[in-house]
Design a protein around this motif. Structure first.
Motif, PDB file in Angstrom:
ATOM      1  N   PHE A 173       0.829  -1.204   0.000  1.00  0.00           N
ATOM      2  CA  PHE A 173       0.000   0.000   0.000  1.00  0.00           C
ATOM      3  C   PHE A 173       0.867   1.259   0.000  1.00  0.00           C
ATOM      4  CE2 PHE A 173      -1.962   3.389   2.502  1.00  0.00           C
ATOM      5  CZ  PHE A 173      -3.118   3.627   1.767  1.00  0.00           C
ATOM      6  N   THR A 174       1.909   1.276   0.816  1.00  0.00           N
ATOM      7  CA  THR A 174       2.770   2.452   0.909  1.00  0.00           C
ATOM      8  C   THR A 174       3.499   2.712  -0.400  1.00  0.00           C
ATOM      9  OG1 THR A 174       3.073   2.029   3.273  1.00  0.00           O
ATOM     10  CG2 THR A 174       4.646   3.497   2.211  1.00  0.00           C
TER      11      THR A 174
ATOM     12  N   VAL B 155       3.082   6.033  -2.729  1.00  0.00           N
ATOM     13  CA  VAL B 155       4.255   6.876  -2.966  1.00  0.00           C
ATOM     14  C   VAL B 155       4.580   6.943  -4.460  1.00  0.00           C
ATOM     15  CG1 VAL B 155       6.738   7.043  -2.563  1.00  0.00           C
ATOM     16  CG2 VAL B 155       5.208   6.547  -0.664  1.00  0.00           C
ATOM     17  N   SER B 156       4.523   5.822  -5.150  1.00  0.00           N
ATOM     18  CA  SER B 156       4.843   5.828  -6.580  1.00  0.00           C
ATOM     19  C   SER B 156       3.846   6.658  -7.383  1.00  0.00           C
ATOM     20  CB  SER B 156       4.867   4.389  -7.103  1.00  0.00           C
ATOM     21  OG  SER B 156       3.601   3.766  -6.938  1.00  0.00           O
ATOM     22  N   LYS B 157       2.563   6.666  -7.004  1.00  0.00           N
ATOM     23  CA  LYS B 157       1.565   7.447  -7.726  1.00  0.00           C
ATOM     24  C   LYS B 157       1.691   8.937  -7.441  1.00  0.00           C
ATOM     25  CE  LYS B 157      -1.855   3.714  -7.787  1.00  0.00           C
ATOM     26  NZ  LYS B 157      -3.196   3.261  -7.310  1.00  0.00           N
ATOM     27  N   SER B 158       2.063   9.301  -6.220  1.00  0.00           N
ATOM     28  CA  SER B 158       2.120  10.716  -5.831  1.00  0.00           C
ATOM     29  C   SER B 158       3.485  11.341  -6.012  1.00  0.00           C
ATOM     30  CB  SER B 158       1.684  10.868  -4.365  1.00  0.00           C
ATOM     31  OG  SER B 158       0.402  10.327  -4.151  1.00  0.00           O
ATOM     32  N   CYS B 159       4.513  10.561  -6.292  1.00  0.00           N
ATOM     33  CA  CYS B 159       5.886  11.078  -6.385  1.00  0.00           C
ATOM     34  C   CYS B 159       6.471  10.737  -7.751  1.00  0.00           C
ATOM     35  CB  CYS B 159       6.750  10.499  -5.264  1.00  0.00           C
ATOM     36  SG  CYS B 159       6.036  10.693  -3.619  1.00  0.00           S
ATOM     37  N   PRO B 160       6.243  11.563  -8.744  1.00  0.00           N
ATOM     38  CA  PRO B 160       6.765  11.244 -10.079  1.00  0.00           C
ATOM     39  C   PRO B 160       8.270  11.399 -10.205  1.00  0.00           C
ATOM     40  CG  PRO B 160       5.715  13.399 -10.081  1.00  0.00           C
ATOM     41  CD  PRO B 160       5.457  12.799  -8.731  1.00  0.00           C
ATOM     42  N   HIS B 161       8.907  12.117  -9.254  1.00  0.00           N
ATOM     43  CA  HIS B 161      10.355  12.335  -9.323  1.00  0.00           C
ATOM     44  C   HIS B 161      11.145  11.360  -8.453  1.00  0.00           C
ATOM     45  CE1 HIS B 161       9.458  16.083 -11.416  1.00  0.00           C
ATOM     46  NE2 HIS B 161       8.622  16.399 -10.436  1.00  0.00           N
TER      47      HIS B 161
ATOM     48  N   SER C 136       3.339  -1.247  -9.839  1.00  0.00           N
ATOM     49  CA  SER C 136       3.058   0.180  -9.629  1.00  0.00           C
ATOM     50  C   SER C 136       4.310   1.019  -9.843  1.00  0.00           C
ATOM     51  CB  SER C 136       2.500   0.394  -8.224  1.00  0.00           C
ATOM     52  OG  SER C 136       2.235   1.756  -7.971  1.00  0.00           O
ATOM     53  N   LEU C 137       5.461   0.522  -9.391  1.00  0.00           N
ATOM     54  CA  LEU C 137       6.707   1.244  -9.626  1.00  0.00           C
ATOM     55  C   LEU C 137       7.008   1.357 -11.114  1.00  0.00           C
ATOM     56  CD1 LEU C 137       8.993  -0.257  -6.822  1.00  0.00           C
ATOM     57  CD2 LEU C 137       8.064   2.049  -6.906  1.00  0.00           C
ATOM     58  N   GLY C 138       6.762   0.294 -11.845  1.00  0.00           N
ATOM     59  CA  GLY C 138       7.024   0.338 -13.278  1.00  0.00           C
ATOM     60  C   GLY C 138       6.097   1.279 -14.019  1.00  0.00           C
TER      61      GLY C 138
ATOM     62  N   LEU D  30      10.160  -8.992  -8.948  1.00  0.00           N
ATOM     63  CA  LEU D  30      11.355  -8.215  -9.243  1.00  0.00           C
ATOM     64  C   LEU D  30      11.951  -8.607 -10.596  1.00  0.00           C
ATOM     65  CD1 LEU D  30      13.455  -6.152  -8.405  1.00  0.00           C
ATOM     66  CD2 LEU D  30      14.628  -7.938  -7.099  1.00  0.00           C
ATOM     67  N   VAL D  31      11.936  -9.886 -10.921  1.00  0.00           N
ATOM     68  CA  VAL D  31      12.452 -10.325 -12.224  1.00  0.00           C
ATOM     69  C   VAL D  31      11.640  -9.711 -13.357  1.00  0.00           C
ATOM     70  CG1 VAL D  31      12.725 -12.335 -13.721  1.00  0.00           C
ATOM     71  CG2 VAL D  31      13.469 -12.451 -11.338  1.00  0.00           C
ATOM     72  N   GLU D  32      10.327  -9.691 -13.211  1.00  0.00           N
ATOM     73  CA  GLU D  32       9.473  -9.087 -14.236  1.00  0.00           C
ATOM     74  C   GLU D  32       9.726  -7.586 -14.340  1.00  0.00           C
ATOM     75  OE1 GLU D  32       4.687  -8.677 -15.303  1.00  0.00           O
ATOM     76  OE2 GLU D  32       5.380  -9.762 -13.499  1.00  0.00           O
ATOM     77  N   TYR D  33       9.943  -6.935 -13.199  1.00  0.00           N
ATOM     78  CA  TYR D  33      10.213  -5.497 -13.219  1.00  0.00           C
ATOM     79  C   TYR D  33      11.529  -5.198 -13.936  1.00  0.00           C
ATOM     80  CZ  TYR D  33      11.473  -0.853 -11.555  1.00  0.00           C
ATOM     81  OH  TYR D  33      11.870   0.454 -11.485  1.00  0.00           O
ATOM     82  N   LEU D  34      12.580  -5.995 -13.669  1.00  0.00           N
ATOM     83  CA  LEU D  34      13.873  -5.761 -14.314  1.00  0.00           C
ATOM     84  C   LEU D  34      13.813  -6.066 -15.808  1.00  0.00           C
ATOM     85  CD1 LEU D  34      16.349  -7.171 -11.633  1.00  0.00           C
ATOM     86  CD2 LEU D  34      15.765  -4.795 -12.089  1.00  0.00           C
TER      87      LEU D  34
END
Length: 542
Positions: free
Chosen positions: A221-222, A226-232, A251-253, A274-278
């Motif tokens: 959830f956190t 954070v990823s949605k509200s912090c584009p930088h 969500s990070l991706g 993590l493998v899918e994200y990388l």
């Protein structure tokens, strides 16, 4: 006739005196009642306004981190009516005492022309820019949380200064405190989520570096909030966290397009996520920090395939009590997949070269500046393994080989890095140090890097006294370069004569470790810090 007249006059006088006394008594009673009413009115006026219960609190916790806790309900309960009379009586007594003290001060102490508003409102008269600069100094040293959350509750001016987005670029949030043997209540979990959402929407507009420590719940959830509200967002660190699933990586991706550093050391996460994200977003990652586990072998295959071509820092470590120290990694494949690697750290792990499908790499690590293979157990790294990793690393500055007992001075002397600044070659926590044979050839190492070495660590290395004397002479001859700052000779066979020459020539030396050196007198076997402390060593050796 005179006697009855006199008696009547006396009787009338008695009535008049009794009437006067009754009137005086009634007047005094009325005065007392009026005084009591006025005192009660003053006390009622001086009563403080009732505090409103805040939604959440910010307290100091581990490493100056955010701690969200519930208030004790007993603080906010109303007191019984029977206790109010006692408190009022106490207040009356205290007011009487204070009045007496004030009268004495007025008689004894002269009046001072100092305004009360100027004494108590100095913080509200500061310019907002000055407050922001002061807060920035504290944030750099202690972090944004919980400092900014606390000063924001002082007044409106401090709240406006503490809410400046430039102060919230680096945030570390610690775990939510839970009493031993208890779990989080639903109201408290809702309060935690509301706090994270409020911070993300009102404070994290310019957030660059974000870290979570010791979170066992609400990690997904956190990260999503954070990823949605912090584009930088540029750097993400999770330390001792659990419950990280593939949804957070997705969500990070989708939202964190500028994320470059990913630190997941000592945290539990889904390897597939993590493998899918990388695979999908590894081209933007430049720094990866991981803890080696058996289930993470898929990550090394993914990184070796070339999913992170711009990777500059790769660090893998294990806990000191861990038994799974063997790291299966193909160094040639990694050299081909990550040609821009500048820092490569393998701490407390033993790299095991994969034989199946191994290919020779002609590129190497041309930009590598730091290599760390320190370990607390037995190391399998030999001169050939070291050469295969550094045969093309001409820009190497830091080489950490602590615990690598199989490396020889000749293997170091042939490395193609002419400007090495830090060499850590001490033997710590190794069971095979005492059984090793005396070594020779240290002078080849000091002769090659005598003009560039700033730190040298050869603790517990079994070099002969003659070899140490010759090696230190090369360092003393390069005193004009004035580069060596730290020298660790703990547990070696260094002689007093050699120490005199080193201390006399190396004027910039600020750290010298001579602990457990058998050839030195007892008073000299210690660690010296500072040039003045090192100069006193000459008096001891005379």
């Amino acid at each position: 006739m005179d006697a009855p007249v006199a008696q009547a006059a006396a009787h009338s006088e008695k009535q008049e005196s009794s009437a006067m006394s009754s009137q005086a008594k009634d007047g005094s009673k009325a005065k007392k009642v009026s005084l009591k009413r006025s005192m009660d009115r003053k006390l009622k006026k001086k009563k403080r306004a009732r505090l409103s219960k805040p939604d959440y609190t910010v307290q100091q916790g581990e490493d100056m981190l955010l701690v969200i806790s519930q208030y004790d309900r007993s603080v906010w309960t109303l007191r019984k009516k029977g206790r109010k009379k006692k408190t009022i009586k106490k207040k009356k007594v205290m007011m009487k005492k204070k009045k007496v003290v004030v009268v004495k001060n007025k008689l004894d102490v002269p009046e001072q022309n100092v305004s009360e508003d100027g004494d108590h409102r100095w913080g509200q008269n500061l310019p907002e820019e000055v407050l922001i600069n002061i807060f920035q100094m504290v944030v750099v040293q202690d972090g944004a949380v919980p400092f900014l959350c606390r000063v924001g509750r002082v007044c409106r001016l401090w709240n406006a200064a503490a809410s400046s987005p430039g102060l919230w670029r680096s945030v570390t949030v610690g775990h939510c405190w839970i009493a031993p043997g208890k779990s989080q209540l639903p109201n408290k979990e809702k309060r935690i989520k509301d706090t994270i959402e409020w911070l993300a929407q009102n404070r994290f507009h310019q957030l660059r570096d974000f870290a979570l420590c010791h979170w066992t719940k609400h990690v997904d959830f956190t990260l999503q909030v954070v990823s949605k509200s912090c584009p930088h967002l540029r750097s993400l660190k999770l330390s001792y966290c659990t419950g990280l699933t593939s949804e957070a990586f997705q969500s990070l991706g989708q939202h964190s397009r500028h994320l470059q550093s990913l630190n997941l050391q000592y945290s539990e996460f889904q390897t597939e996520g993590l493998v899918e994200y990388l695979d999908n977003h590894g081209n933007q990652i430049k720094q990866i920090f991981l803890t080696h586990e058996l289930k993470n072998n898929k990550l090394w295959n993914t990184i070796s395939r070339g999913c992170c071509p711009d990777l500059e820092l790769l660090e893998v470590c294990t806990k000191l009590e861990s038994k799974d120290c063997d790291l299966p990694i193909c160094i040639p494949a990694l050299q081909t997949a990550c040609p821009k690697l500048k820092t490569f750290r393998m701490m407390n792990v033993r790299p095991m070269q994969k034989i199946r499908g191994a290919t020779t790499s002609l590129s190497g690590f041309p930009l590598l500046e730091e290599l760390c293979m320190a370990t607390t157990s037995y190391s399998y790294v030999t001169d050939k393994v070291l050469w295969d990793m550094l045969f093309c690393s001409t820009q190497l500055r830091v080489l950490d080989l602590r615990g690598c007992a199989r490396i020889t001075p000749h293997g170091l002397a042939v490395l193609p890095c002419p400007e090495l600044e830090c060499l850590f070659w001490g033997q710590y926590f190794s069971k095979h140090v005492g059984s090793s044979l005396p070594k020779k050839g240290l002078h080849m190492v000091t002769q090659k890097w005598s003009k560039t070495l700033r730190e040298l660590d050869i603790a517990n290395q079994l070099f002969t006294e003659e070899d140490l004397d010759l090696a230190m002479s090369y360092l003393a001859q390069a005193a004009d370069a004035d580069t060596l700052r730290s020298l660790n000779l703990c547990g070696t066979r260094i002689s007093p004569q050699t120490i005199r020459s080193v201390v006399g020539e190396l004027t910039s030396l600020g750290y010298l470790n001579l602990s457990s050196c058998r050839q030195l007198p007892r008073g000299a076997k210690r660690t010296y810090r500072g040039q003045e402390d090192i100069r006193q060593l000459l008096d001891i050796l005379e």
